[in-house]
Design a protein around this motif. Structure first.
Motif, mmCIF file in Angstrom:
data_model
loop_
_atom_site.group_PDB
_atom_site.id
_atom_site.type_symbol
_atom_site.label_atom_id
_atom_site.label_comp_id
_atom_site.label_asym_id
_atom_site.label_seq_id
_atom_site.Cartn_x
_atom_site.Cartn_y
_atom_site.Cartn_z
ATOM 1 N N CYS A 202 12.770 33.621 24.082
ATOM 2 C CA CYS A 202 12.373 33.437 25.069
ATOM 3 C C CYS A 202 12.573 31.985 25.457
ATOM 4 O O CYS A 202 12.572 30.931 26.502
ATOM 5 N N ASN A 203 11.965 31.218 24.177
ATOM 6 C CA ASN A 203 12.369 29.331 23.464
ATOM 7 C C ASN A 203 14.118 29.166 24.164
ATOM 8 O O ASN A 203 14.208 28.490 24.863
ATOM 9 N N TRP A 204 15.026 30.479 23.620
ATOM 10 C CA TRP A 204 16.341 30.011 23.818
ATOM 11 C C TRP A 204 16.127 30.186 24.946
ATOM 12 O O TRP A 204 17.483 29.271 25.904
ATOM 13 N N LEU A 205 16.107 30.864 26.374
ATOM 14 C CA LEU A 205 15.823 30.939 27.751
ATOM 15 C C LEU A 205 15.711 29.970 28.375
ATOM 16 O O LEU A 205 16.416 29.234 28.964
ATOM 17 N N VAL B 93 16.250 26.482 26.613
ATOM 18 C CA VAL B 93 17.220 25.753 26.399
ATOM 19 C C VAL B 93 18.097 25.819 27.536
ATOM 20 O O VAL B 93 18.800 24.786 28.163
ATOM 21 N N LEU B 94 18.872 27.608 27.604
ATOM 22 C CA LEU B 94 19.901 27.143 28.368
ATOM 23 C C LEU B 94 18.910 26.953 30.066
ATOM 24 O O LEU B 94 20.328 26.654 30.621
ATOM 25 N N TYR B 95 18.129 27.537 30.429
ATOM 26 C CA TYR B 95 17.780 27.158 32.100
ATOM 27 C C TYR B 95 17.700 24.856 31.811
ATOM 28 O O TYR B 95 18.088 24.622 32.937
ATOM 29 N N ALA B 96 16.888 25.137 30.874
ATOM 30 C CA ALA B 96 17.075 23.572 30.500
ATOM 31 C C ALA B 96 18.828 22.390 31.152
ATOM 32 O O ALA B 96 18.265 21.438 31.343
ATOM 33 N N LYS B 97 19.038 22.688 30.430
ATOM 34 C CA LYS B 97 20.873 22.387 30.324
ATOM 35 C C LYS B 97 21.904 23.266 31.381
ATOM 36 O O LYS B 97 22.490 22.460 31.348
ATOM 37 N N GLY B 98 21.051 24.212 31.777
ATOM 38 C CA GLY B 98 22.163 24.658 32.801
ATOM 39 C C GLY B 98 23.357 25.394 32.016
ATOM 40 O O GLY B 98 24.358 24.964 32.372
ATOM 41 N N GLN B 99 23.005 25.485 30.830
ATOM 42 C CA GLN B 99 24.279 26.363 30.484
ATOM 43 C C GLN B 99 24.017 28.478 30.862
ATOM 44 O O GLN B 99 22.982 29.027 29.748
ATOM 45 N N GLY B 100 24.521 28.719 31.265
ATOM 46 C CA GLY B 100 25.216 30.450 31.069
ATOM 47 C C GLY B 100 23.724 30.384 32.266
ATOM 48 O O GLY B 100 23.813 31.831 32.583
#
Length: 134
Positions: free
Chosen positions: A51-54, A56-63
């Motif tokens: 959940c934390n990694w998700l 991170v991805l949403y915050a950075k717009g990665q993937g």
């Protein structure tokens, strides 16, 4: 029957542990779409690191498309479950006004929670905001 259920639970844990490692490896290799798919599975299995990694991805717009609102939701889920990185990342959003209204008092609370879990970054950020009068 009890041994069968315990064995099944162990298998599920091992499976999603491997999925978390796959997601982290994909992230390190900048394969963000693959990482995103792995972390969705892991988070849905109640693994708070996923959940934390998700977040991170949403915050950075990665993937995926950048979405601070979604990042906040996933960080909150992770933090509420006791994931120290989720608390720190959510604190960063509130401190820096990323997708949420800036609230340094809330950020300090979240960093304090991370600090209570033994995280030095959380302690440092808590002390910094405390010295600023929050």
């Amino acid at each position: 029957m009890k041994k069968f259920v315990l064995g099944l639970v162990a298998l599920v844990i091992v499976t999603f542990s491997g999925e978390l490692e796959d997601g982290e490896k994909a992230y390190q290799n900048s394969d963000f779409k693959k990482a995103f798919q792995s972390f969705i599975k892991v988070c849905n299995s109640k693994n708070l690191s996923g959940c934390n990694w998700l977040g991170v991805l949403y915050a950075k717009g990665q993937g995926t498309k950048q979405n601070y609102f979604k990042a906040k939701e996933y960080y909150q889920k992770a933090c509420d479950g006791g994931n120290v990185f989720g608390c720190n990342n959510l604190g960063n959003l509130y401190r820096d006004s990323q997708g949420v209204k800036q609230n340094k008092t809330k950020a300090k609370e979240l960093f304090g929670k991370a600090c209570d879990m033994g995280n030095q970054y959380g302690c440092d950020q808590y002390a910094k905001l405390n010295s600023q009068g929050y």
